[in-house]
Design a protein around this motif. Structure first.
Motif, mmCIF file in Angstrom:
data_model
loop_
_atom_site.group_PDB
_atom_site.id
_atom_site.type_symbol
_atom_site.label_atom_id
_atom_site.label_comp_id
_atom_site.label_asym_id
_atom_site.label_seq_id
_atom_site.Cartn_x
_atom_site.Cartn_y
_atom_site.Cartn_z
ATOM 1 N N TYR A 60 -1.227 17.824 -74.422
ATOM 2 C CA TYR A 60 -0.216 17.027 -73.733
ATOM 3 C C TYR A 60 -0.546 16.861 -72.253
ATOM 4 C CZ TYR A 60 1.712 18.234 -78.191
ATOM 5 O OH TYR A 60 1.867 18.419 -79.533
ATOM 6 N N SER A 61 -0.765 17.997 -71.570
ATOM 7 C CA SER A 61 -0.922 17.885 -70.125
ATOM 8 C C SER A 61 -2.292 17.315 -69.747
ATOM 9 C CB SER A 61 -0.565 19.248 -69.545
ATOM 10 O OG SER A 61 -1.443 19.746 -68.674
ATOM 11 N N LEU A 62 -3.374 17.890 -70.264
ATOM 12 C CA LEU A 62 -4.710 17.404 -69.902
ATOM 13 C C LEU A 62 -4.938 15.979 -70.403
ATOM 14 C CD1 LEU A 62 -7.571 17.717 -68.782
ATOM 15 C CD2 LEU A 62 -8.202 18.915 -70.894
ATOM 16 N N VAL A 63 -4.585 15.713 -71.657
ATOM 17 C CA VAL A 63 -4.855 14.371 -72.196
ATOM 18 C C VAL A 63 -4.049 13.308 -71.430
ATOM 19 C CG1 VAL A 63 -4.788 12.881 -74.239
ATOM 20 C CG2 VAL A 63 -5.552 15.236 -74.466
ATOM 21 N N ARG A 64 -2.826 13.638 -71.031
ATOM 22 C CA ARG A 64 -2.046 12.663 -70.246
ATOM 23 C C ARG A 64 -2.720 12.416 -68.891
ATOM 24 N NH1 ARG A 64 -0.405 8.157 -70.136
ATOM 25 N NH2 ARG A 64 1.172 7.597 -68.617
ATOM 26 N N ALA A 65 -3.224 13.482 -68.276
ATOM 27 C CA ALA A 65 -3.930 13.305 -67.004
ATOM 28 C C ALA A 65 -5.144 12.396 -67.191
ATOM 29 C CB ALA A 65 -4.358 14.673 -66.452
ATOM 30 N N ILE A 66 -5.856 12.593 -68.315
ATOM 31 C CA ILE A 66 -7.035 11.757 -68.596
ATOM 32 C C ILE A 66 -6.612 10.296 -68.805
ATOM 33 C CG2 ILE A 66 -8.872 11.332 -70.293
ATOM 34 C CD1 ILE A 66 -8.859 14.458 -70.737
ATOM 35 N N GLU A 67 -5.489 10.088 -69.499
ATOM 36 C CA GLU A 67 -4.995 8.716 -69.697
ATOM 37 C C GLU A 67 -4.674 8.051 -68.355
ATOM 38 O OE1 GLU A 67 -2.845 9.322 -74.077
ATOM 39 O OE2 GLU A 67 -1.607 9.142 -72.279
ATOM 40 N N LEU A 68 -4.078 8.829 -67.434
ATOM 41 C CA LEU A 68 -3.761 8.263 -66.110
ATOM 42 C C LEU A 68 -5.050 7.876 -65.390
ATOM 43 C CD1 LEU A 68 -0.956 10.766 -64.967
ATOM 44 C CD2 LEU A 68 -0.622 8.356 -65.566
ATOM 45 N N ALA A 199 1.178 12.761 -75.027
ATOM 46 C CA ALA A 199 -0.111 12.191 -75.377
ATOM 47 C C ALA A 199 -0.489 12.694 -76.763
ATOM 48 C CB ALA A 199 -1.163 12.622 -74.357
ATOM 49 N N GLU A 200 -1.581 12.202 -77.274
ATOM 50 C CA GLU A 200 -2.047 12.651 -78.582
ATOM 51 C C GLU A 200 -3.318 13.472 -78.411
ATOM 52 O OE1 GLU A 200 -0.528 12.067 -81.519
ATOM 53 O OE2 GLU A 200 1.051 10.793 -80.666
ATOM 54 N N GLN A 201 -3.492 14.437 -79.305
ATOM 55 C CA GLN A 201 -4.675 15.296 -79.277
ATOM 56 C C GLN A 201 -5.958 14.455 -79.374
ATOM 57 O OE1 GLN A 201 -4.657 17.998 -82.573
ATOM 58 N NE2 GLN A 201 -6.388 19.168 -81.824
ATOM 59 N N ARG A 202 -6.977 14.881 -78.632
ATOM 60 C CA ARG A 202 -8.271 14.180 -78.703
ATOM 61 C C ARG A 202 -9.375 15.168 -79.053
ATOM 62 N NH1 ARG A 202 -8.921 10.142 -73.503
ATOM 63 N NH2 ARG A 202 -7.058 8.872 -73.919
ATOM 64 N N ILE A 203 -10.491 14.630 -79.489
ATOM 65 C CA ILE A 203 -11.667 15.474 -79.743
ATOM 66 C C ILE A 203 -12.737 15.028 -78.754
ATOM 67 C CG2 ILE A 203 -13.479 15.973 -81.451
ATOM 68 C CD1 ILE A 203 -11.188 15.410 -83.575
ATOM 69 N N PRO A 204 -13.396 15.960 -78.053
ATOM 70 C CA PRO A 204 -14.401 15.517 -77.079
ATOM 71 C C PRO A 204 -15.571 14.826 -77.777
ATOM 72 C CG PRO A 204 -14.320 17.945 -77.223
ATOM 73 C CD PRO A 204 -13.242 17.408 -78.098
ATOM 74 N N ASN A 205 -16.101 13.769 -77.165
ATOM 75 C CA ASN A 205 -17.249 13.095 -77.756
ATOM 76 C C ASN A 205 -18.556 13.672 -77.203
ATOM 77 O OD1 ASN A 205 -17.589 11.960 -75.202
ATOM 78 N ND2 ASN A 205 -16.401 10.127 -75.756
ATOM 79 N N MET A 206 -19.684 13.262 -77.788
ATOM 80 C CA MET A 206 -20.971 13.849 -77.422
ATOM 81 C C MET A 206 -21.285 13.626 -75.943
ATOM 82 S SD MET A 206 -23.199 15.799 -78.350
ATOM 83 C CE MET A 206 -23.010 16.112 -80.095
ATOM 84 N N LYS A 207 -20.951 12.442 -75.438
ATOM 85 C CA LYS A 207 -21.222 12.135 -74.025
ATOM 86 C C LYS A 207 -20.433 13.101 -73.131
ATOM 87 C CE LYS A 207 -20.993 8.242 -70.825
ATOM 88 N NZ LYS A 207 -19.672 7.825 -70.335
#
Lengths: 265, 321
Positions: A60-68, A199-207
């Motif tokens: 919730y907190s980190l993914v929302r920050a990333i969305e911003l 926010a919704e849970q994400r999975i980190p990509n290779m990059k």
């Protein structure tokens, strides 16, 4: 010449203020970890336990920050963790998800005042516009760090946030309250604690994973803080007596048991 | 040296969890040979002298309509002022959204150790030790507070309300209004429903119900029992039910008197949110559903056949009594 260069930089900063978000991340046992205790029930038995980023901090907190940041790439996301070297894999994962740089304060404490004081000490020097925490950690369920940080930094605090947006330099927030929700407006800087809905849970990509290896992770020594509380021991709840099964042909019997035996209805 | 209890209100009415906090505060005071007082912030509709029945000797009211909007900073300032003027030693909150917002702030102001999520009275035989829920209800920790001043937030439904005959004295606490740091622009209450965190009985549905159109089973049973409705995480994630109904590790953790799970298999993350419930009933057609291991009563059967029969049977029982 030097004063002129300094003035030029002031002008530059004035026109291009970069928003900074500090995201607090904590290491917790995986949600399926077996809960057991060692050393005469004074320590969590961590053998074989898989460690994760506290879900409220990550999903919730980190993914929302990333969305911003995705909406405004000038935003810079700093991660902070109070913990020993064993926290580094979860910090790297948070960097892989999208944090820009990270700070680990080398201190292992279960006292929320100590942890909040360590973070506040760094936050004071960082000029953060926003500080995000999860609503609680899934191990100690304290829900204390956000409020304590806000008080140590003399900032507004909004807890249990389910939606967060920035509109014309103001934070517009929806938070959960008992039996409903309310909308808050607040100026920044501001501390919020985040929960489901943000926010919704994400999975980190290779990059992201490759990039995280070279992102800065600074390790700082803790400041001296006297803890206000300590853990004396842990207990496990008594085991359930076992389920009493009622025939599906006779659900009336369940109603009778709930009424007469459990006295629940 | 008294104990101060923060009484939380919604639209002028005292919340149920605050009666628990009042009873807990009164008992904590009794243990340390002192008395309990309460603070109420905002314009109230309820009769505050009733708090005497829960062991509160004196209620300090700050009756101001402007204070009905919540701001953790404003509330902290007001409570701290009262703590200083009454010389309270221990402050009790409910471990709900208000308590969780104020208690940490107040802990810094008062330099008081904080234990959040208490489930039992403090043990004062050697120091001041409080049992609290940890690992999302899967265990308890006994926490020692080292400071002279103490703050405790009490988990909802963890301590029984004790009701007697007292009448509390009401005094108006006059003070200057602190400046708000946030503005509450809108409040949306889910009107008519029992708030999930305070409900005595919770009826919960999972994917076994096959679709949102079948939720009548859950809501009918809930209405009949005056219960709140809840759901499992997948059900909220696929938007069959609103997110605020999700109970479990990453949703709401609840501890009702009775939890009835219909068509929920009982993943460990779901159990983490409901395992503090006093009585758990599981209705599931899969006899291998892990939830049966955590249940007190169970029916292995088809919810679509079993639940209507339960509803009929409760109606019959109610008409007889």
């Amino acid at each position: 010449m030097l004063p002129i260069i300094e003035d030029w930089w002031l002008f530059f900063n004035y026109n291009f203020t970069i928003m900074k978000i500090l995201v607090c991340i904590s290491k917790t046992p995986d949600t399926t970890a077996k809960i057991a205790f060692a050393d005469n029930n004074t320590k969590f038995a961590s053998d074989g336990v898989q460690w994760i980023i506290n879900p409220y901090d990550e999903w919730y907190s980190l993914v929302r920050a990333i969305e911003l940041k995705e909406a405004d790439p000038t935003i810079s996301i700093h991660l902070i963790n109070v913990g020993g070297p064993e926290s580094e894999p979860i910090i790297r994962k948070a960097l892989a998800l999208g944090g820009d740089e990270a700070i680990r304060i080398n201190c292992d404490s279960n006292d929320s005042f100590n942890v909040a004081s360590q973070i506040a000490n760094v936050a004071k020097q960082g000029n953060y516009d926003l500080i995000f925490t999860g609503k609680e950690t899934i191990d100690f369920n304290g829900s204390s760090i956000g409020g304590m940080l806000a008080e140590l930094l003399d900032l507004p605090f909004v807890s249990h946030v389910t939606k967060f947006n920035i509109e014309t330099n103001m934070a517009v927030i929806i938070r959960e309250i008992d039996g409903g929700e309310e909308t808050n407006k607040a100026a920044m800087p501001l501390v919020i604690s985040c929960q489901k809905g943000m926010a919704e849970q994400r999975i980190p990509n290779m990059k992201g994973i490759m990039g995280a290896r070279t992102k800065p992770l600074k390790v700082l020594d803790p400041v001296d803080v006297v803890s206000l509380t300590s853990i004396v021991s842990f207990d496990l709840p008594p085991a359930k007596a076992g389920v009493k099964l009622v025939s599906p042909e006779n659900p009336e019997e369940l109603v009778r048991l709930l009424h007469e035996e459990a006295k629940a209805i | 040296m008294s104990v101060l209890v923060f009484i939380d209100q919604a639209e002028g009415h005292i919340k149920k969890s605050s009666f628990e906090a009042a009873s807990y505060g009164a008992k904590t005071a009794e243990l340390s040979g002192t008395f309990a007082e309460a603070i109420v912030i905002g314009q109230m509709k309820d009769d505050l002298s009733e708090l005497g029945k829960y062991g509160i000797k004196k209620v300090h009211a700050i009756s101001n309509e402007a204070l009905n909007n919540f701001d953790s900073k404003v509330y902290t300032t007001l409570i701290q002022q009262l703590v200083e003027s009454t010389n309270a030693n221990t402050v009790i909150f409910s471990n709900n959204t208000s308590g969780k917002s104020i208690a940490p702030r107040l802990s810094i102001r008062m330099k008081a150790g904080l234990v959040s999520g208490a489930v039992a009275l403090p043990d004062i035989t050697s120091g001041f030790i409080i049992k609290k829920s940890v690992f999302s209800g899967k265990a308890f920790a006994n926490i020692k507070i080292h400071t002279e001043k103490k703050i405790i937030t009490l988990n909802p439904n963890a301590f029984n309300i004790i009701k007697g005959n007292g009448v509390a004295e009401i005094v108006e606490f006059t003070t200057t209004l602190p400046a708000y740091s946030i503005e509450v622009t809108e409040t949306n209450k889910i009107v008519g429903d029992v708030p999930l965190s305070e409900a005595d009985i919770v009826i919960s549905g999972g994917r076994g119900l096959k679709g949102p159109e079948n939720w009548g089973l859950v809501t009918d049973l809930a209405k009949l029992l005056g219960a709140a409705t809840a759901c499992s995480r997948p059900v909220a994630d696929i938007h069959w039910r609103p997110h605020h109904e999700h109970v479990g590790q990453t949703g709401l953790a609840i501890a009702p008197n009775l939890y009835i799970a219909i068509g929920i298999s009982g993943a460990i993350q779901h159990l983490a949110g409901v395992n503090r419930s006093k009585t758990i009933v599981v209705i599931n057609k899969d006899p291998e559903a892990p939830f049966f291991k955590a249940a007190d009563y169970g029916i292995v059967g088809d919810a679509f056949e079993v639940v209507p029969k339960i509803i009929e049977s409760i109606k019959k029982m109610k008409s007889l009594s």
